[in-house]
Structures are given as C-alpha cells and as structure tokens.
Write an enzyme that holds these catalytic residues in place. Structure first.
Site, PDB file in Angstrom:
ATOM      1  N   SER A 238       0.846  -1.186   0.000  1.00 32.42           N
ATOM      2  CA  SER A 238       0.000   0.000   0.000  1.00 32.42           C
ATOM      3  C   SER A 238       0.881   1.235   0.000  1.00 32.42           C
ATOM      4  O   SER A 238       2.105   1.131   0.033  1.00 32.42           O
ATOM      5  CB  SER A 238      -0.880   0.011   1.249  1.00 32.42           C
ATOM      6  OG  SER A 238      -0.076   0.274   2.372  1.00 32.42           O
ATOM      7  N   LYS A 239       0.226   2.375   0.024  1.00 35.38           N
ATOM      8  CA  LYS A 239       0.961   3.649   0.008  1.00 35.38           C
ATOM      9  C   LYS A 239       1.940   3.734   1.175  1.00 35.38           C
ATOM     10  O   LYS A 239       2.966   4.396   1.100  1.00 35.38           O
ATOM     11  CB  LYS A 239      -0.021   4.812   0.112  1.00 35.38           C
ATOM     12  CG  LYS A 239      -0.822   5.013  -1.146  1.00 35.38           C
ATOM     13  CD  LYS A 239      -1.207   6.480  -1.296  1.00 35.38           C
ATOM     14  CE  LYS A 239      -1.968   6.706  -2.573  1.00 35.38           C
ATOM     15  NZ  LYS A 239      -3.323   6.115  -2.501  1.00 35.38           N
ATOM     16  N   ARG A 240       1.590   3.077   2.242  1.00 37.47           N
ATOM     17  CA  ARG A 240       2.431   3.064   3.442  1.00 37.47           C
ATOM     18  C   ARG A 240       3.853   2.591   3.104  1.00 37.47           C
ATOM     19  O   ARG A 240       4.805   2.924   3.771  1.00 37.47           O
ATOM     20  CB  ARG A 240       1.797   2.094   4.433  1.00 37.47           C
ATOM     21  CG  ARG A 240       1.946   2.437   5.874  1.00 37.47           C
ATOM     22  CD  ARG A 240       0.853   1.775   6.705  1.00 37.47           C
ATOM     23  NE  ARG A 240       0.505   0.422   6.304  1.00 37.47           N
ATOM     24  CZ  ARG A 240       1.231  -0.662   6.573  1.00 37.47           C
ATOM     25  NH1 ARG A 240       2.361  -0.538   7.198  1.00 37.47           N
ATOM     26  NH2 ARG A 240       0.811  -1.854   6.195  1.00 37.47           N
ATOM     27  N   HIS A 241       3.988   1.775   2.061  1.00 38.78           N
ATOM     28  CA  HIS A 241       5.298   1.232   1.737  1.00 38.78           C
ATOM     29  C   HIS A 241       6.118   2.161   0.854  1.00 38.78           C
ATOM     30  O   HIS A 241       7.056   1.732   0.197  1.00 38.78           O
ATOM     31  CB  HIS A 241       5.150  -0.143   1.076  1.00 38.78           C
ATOM     32  CG  HIS A 241       4.530  -1.132   1.995  1.00 38.78           C
ATOM     33  ND1 HIS A 241       3.199  -1.451   1.939  1.00 38.78           N
ATOM     34  CD2 HIS A 241       5.052  -1.844   3.015  1.00 38.78           C
ATOM     35  CE1 HIS A 241       2.931  -2.327   2.892  1.00 38.78           C
ATOM     36  NE2 HIS A 241       4.030  -2.584   3.557  1.00 38.78           N
ATOM     37  N   GLY A 242       5.734   3.427   0.858  1.00 36.84           N
ATOM     38  CA  GLY A 242       6.549   4.388   0.112  1.00 36.84           C
ATOM     39  C   GLY A 242       6.171   4.401  -1.352  1.00 36.84           C
ATOM     40  O   GLY A 242       4.998   4.426  -1.686  1.00 36.84           O
TER      41      GLY A 242
END
Ligand code: GLU
Length: 470
Positions: A238-242
C-alpha cells in the site's frame, strides 16, 4: 488463433506496482506467443475516473516500455455497443429491469447481514411481467439459479463456484451507464482477447463474467489470476510502503529496465535466474510459471538490480534517463563533458540516478565550497607546494588525455619524492571540492584543462587564507 491480451486499468489513480505487473505479464505473454497486446481504459465509473489518472497510466506504461499494439480504447466511447447488448439480453429475457429502490436493496442487505447470510439481491423483479415505463430502474443480469461455473485458472488451477453463491448483478445503472462486469465481457469478446491476466482480487468476478459470456453466446477466454504483492513487512502493498506509483520509482532514480526486471520476478520465476534482458523475459515467460503464493516487495533487491543496470547498460541510454534528473536537480550543463562520459566515470558507485546526478554536479558547475572535512585533512599548508607543482605541470600539458594526465601526477610525485596520495588527495579535493571521485586522470580529463587549473588556484588560495588565519 492469435493470442491477444489486454491491460484494462480503471483510471482512478496512478499506475501502481500491482497494475504494472499485470500489464507486464499480459505484454510478455502476448510477445512470447507472437500475439498482440491491447490497452483499454475502463472509465465507466465516470465519477471516479479522471483524465489525470489516464495520463499517469499512459506515462507509466510508456516509461516502462510496455507499448500497446491496439488502443487505448475507452469504455466511455463504447456506450452504444453496451446499450445494444443490454437491449438484446432484455429482449431475450436474459436480463430484466429492476425497479427496487436503493432503500429496499439496502434494507435487504442489512437483514441478510444480520442473519449471517451473504448479501445478495432476492430476485424480486426477476419475474415481473409488466414494464413500468419511465420508472427509474437498473438492469440486472439473470444469473442461473442452478448449477456451477467451472473454469481452469492458469495460476490457481481448477476453480468452481456454485451459481447459488452469485446473484443477479446490475449490468446497467439507473442513469443508463453500464457496469464493469458487463463491459469487461463485451470488450474482451469484441476485442478478441484470448487470455485475461489480472489480479486475484477479480477472481470472484470471473464466474459472473463467464455466465454473461454464455448469455451473449461469446467465447470465454482463458484466465490467469496473479497473487497479491506484499510490502517488505508482509502486509498488503500500500501507500504506506513508500513509492508505489511507477513514476515515483522514476523520481527516485530507478531505470525502467531495473523496475521491469524487478517486477517480472514478483510472482514469476525461471529457476534461480534474477537478471533478465527484455528479450529473455519475452522468450522465457510462461503463465505456467506464475507463482501461487503472494510475493513480497524487496527494496534492497530493486536497488541491486538498478545498480546492475546503471553499470551495464549502454552509457548513452543511461544518460538519456539521467538527463531528467539533471534537470530536476537543476544542474547547469551549459559547460562540461558529455553526460554519457560522466555515466561511464560514475556508474560503478551509483545505486540510483538521483545519486548519479548529485555526484556529477562538479563536472558541470563550480562547487560551492570545499567539503570541510576533506579540506581540513587534505588542503593543508604542507600540500601547497605539491599542488603548485602539479598545477604548473598540468598547465604545460597539450594532450589532455588519461595517459598523459596520469603520467603528470606520477612525475610530480617522483620529483617531490612523495607517495602518490600526497599529490592525489589534495589534487582531488582541489578539482572536485570533496574527497571522493573517479580516478584522477578521468576526473581531470572530464573537467577539462582550463577549469582544472582554475580550481587548483582556488585550492591554493584556500590554503593561503588558512595559513593567514592561523
Ligand atoms: N478495470 C479493472 C481494474 O482496474 C480490471 C479489469 C480486468 O482486468 O478484468 O481493476
């Protein structure tokens, strides 16, 4: 029959890694079979689709070199065709108008959920005989009540759904627009798609779509549903992973070749091989080798591949991609060497094009100031005469080539009876402003005679000022 694959993104966001992998596998499968690859923009959800997202998808595909043979098609330009087939299904009693209000459908769902049942439309309007002309309605597909839908998935093997699990899905909304599950079938049929490769989040849609194919009398394509991609921490990517948008990888200094090689291995393998040229990917790709298990994103491996490609690809090609970063980092290139020569000089050390651009600045622009640590260590009063002598010898050079420059440095060291480091390090700091650079003769050659001499003068002045200040 010619193999035809497609990538069919909904333009509601950027091209992300999962989408890029679907596109790459579809492209590779088509190329491997000597077939064709279609790009189709699934923009029927008018509210969530944007032109910005369409452009981002086209940009991402182009940057990755996934060039389509047909398209881009836009579903919003095919509404007449969907209407025609909805009408046909209505006429053949394979679909029906449903006048149930949203409130009724919501209440029904709430009641079913409260009773622990899977929510599904109860078929109230399925048997209505009268046509309530002009009343708002949706059109639902008459899904068979009985029997099973079976298909063979290239990745997951035999899959079976019972029709009792499916309900009469909406194929046309009350505003007259068609829905995804219907358009996708019509398009894949009209566009003669033979192999549908997509994410496993679509696996539950497949039996519904197969029933629609049957109702239309269309040929059912083969399916391959790819497993999820997880982040480094094994949570769904997800976006959380950069960086997850493909273009963000460009911004962070990756070559498309590295990303493509990286993505192909996210869920597909050929023995232990890690590095694949584009032609190798095409030749070796097979749907049968797609992994069932989810794959995890690994930034270290991507960096390793990037470094490999920066080092091994044609420097002119790397320079083309580097140029974007030179502009982004506002490096003034009006003076200086060919960018491809800088690539040759620096490619051993750079992991990304961002690093490469940043560390190339002194070839083009005057450095702002000396790196304080390097200057303190190497631009000392004792270095002054050494630097002055090497400057004098360099001033006399007429053939500014690696061999000559190397000889000059050696001669200076010999003449002063000191080790090469005593000449080399002050000289390096003088011409680059810092203590790291490619070999001195290459660095000198690329910076050029006039600028090198000037920069040595600057270092000599620095030493003088330092002495005076003490
Ligand atoms: N438009 C769908 C999506 O973006 C893909 C449909 C398909 O591949 O069948 O998820």
């Amino acid at each position: 029959m010619m193999v035809k694959t497609r990538f069919a993104p909904s333009p509601t966001g950027f091209l992300h890694i999962g989408g890029a992998r679907t596109a790459l596998y579809s492209w590779l499968h088509a190329k491997n079979k000597g077939g064709e690859f279609i790009l189709r923009i699934e923009d029927t959800d008018v509210e969530r689709s944007t032109q910005v997202a369409v452009n981002a998808i086209l940009e991402g595909m182009t940057w990755l070199g996934l060039i389509w043979d047909e398209g881009p098609y836009y579903q919003t330009k095919r509404f007449d065709r969907y209407k025609e087939l909805v009408t046909q299904l209505l006429t053949e009693s394979k679909a029906y108008k449903c006048y149930c209000t949203k409130a009724r459908v919501n209440d029904l769902r709430a009641a079913q959920e409260a009773a622990g049942e899977a929510p599904r439309y109860d078929g109230k309007c399925r048997t209505l005989v009268s046509d309530k002309v002009n009343k708002p309605h949706v059109v639902r597909f008459k899904n068979p009540y009985e029997g099973v839908v079976k298909f063979k998935d290239h990745v997951r093997g035999d899959i079976e759904f019972s029709n009792a699990q499916l309900d009469d899905l909406i194929i046309q909304r009350s505003d007259g627009t068609p829905t995804y599950n219907f358009c996708v079938v019509v398009d894949d049929w009209d566009m003669k798609v033979t192999d549908v490769i997509r994410g496993e989040d679509h696996i539950n849609n497949t039996p519904r779509q197969i029933n629609i194919y049957h109702a239309l009398g269309a040929t059912v394509p083969s399916f391959a549903h790819c497993a999820m991609i997880l982040g480094d921490d094994l949570a769904k990517l997800s976006k959380r992973h950069g960086a997850i948008s493909v273009m963000q990888f460009r911004d962070e200094g990756y070559l498309p070749d590295a990303l493509k090689n990286y993505i192909v291995r996210l869920g597909w393998s050929h023995g232990d091989q890690e590095i694949f040229s584009e032609q190798e990917m095409i030749d070796l790709f097979s749907l049968d080798d797609i992994n069932k298990a989810p794959s995890a994103f690994n930034t270290e491996k991507l960096l390793w591949l990037n470094q490999h490609y920066i080092k091994t690809l044609d420097p002119d090609y790397v320079a083309e991609h580097l140029m974007w970063h030179m502009k982004t980092q506002k490096i003034d290139m009006s003076l200086g060497p060919q960018l491809s020569e800088v690539v040759c000089a620096l490619s051993e050390r750079a992991k990304t094009l961002v690093d490469l651009a940043a560390s190339s600045r002194y070839f083009f622009e005057e450095y702002k100031e000396f790196d304080p640590v390097a200057a303190k260590k190497h631009l000392r009063p004792v270095a002054k005469s050494n630097l002055a002598l090497v400057q004098q010898k360099l001033s006399a050079v007429t053939h500014w080539t690696d061999n000559v420059l190397q000889q000059v440095i050696k001669d200076t060291a010999d003449e002063l009876n000191v080790g090469m480091g005593k000449i080399g390090m002050p000289l390096r700091v003088a011409i680059t402003g810092a203590a790291q650079s490619p070999s001195l003769e290459i660095t000198l050659r690329l910076i050029g005679k006039e600028r090198s001499i000037k920069r040595i003068s600057r270092a000599l002045e620095f030493i003088t000022a330092r002495v005076t200040a003490q």
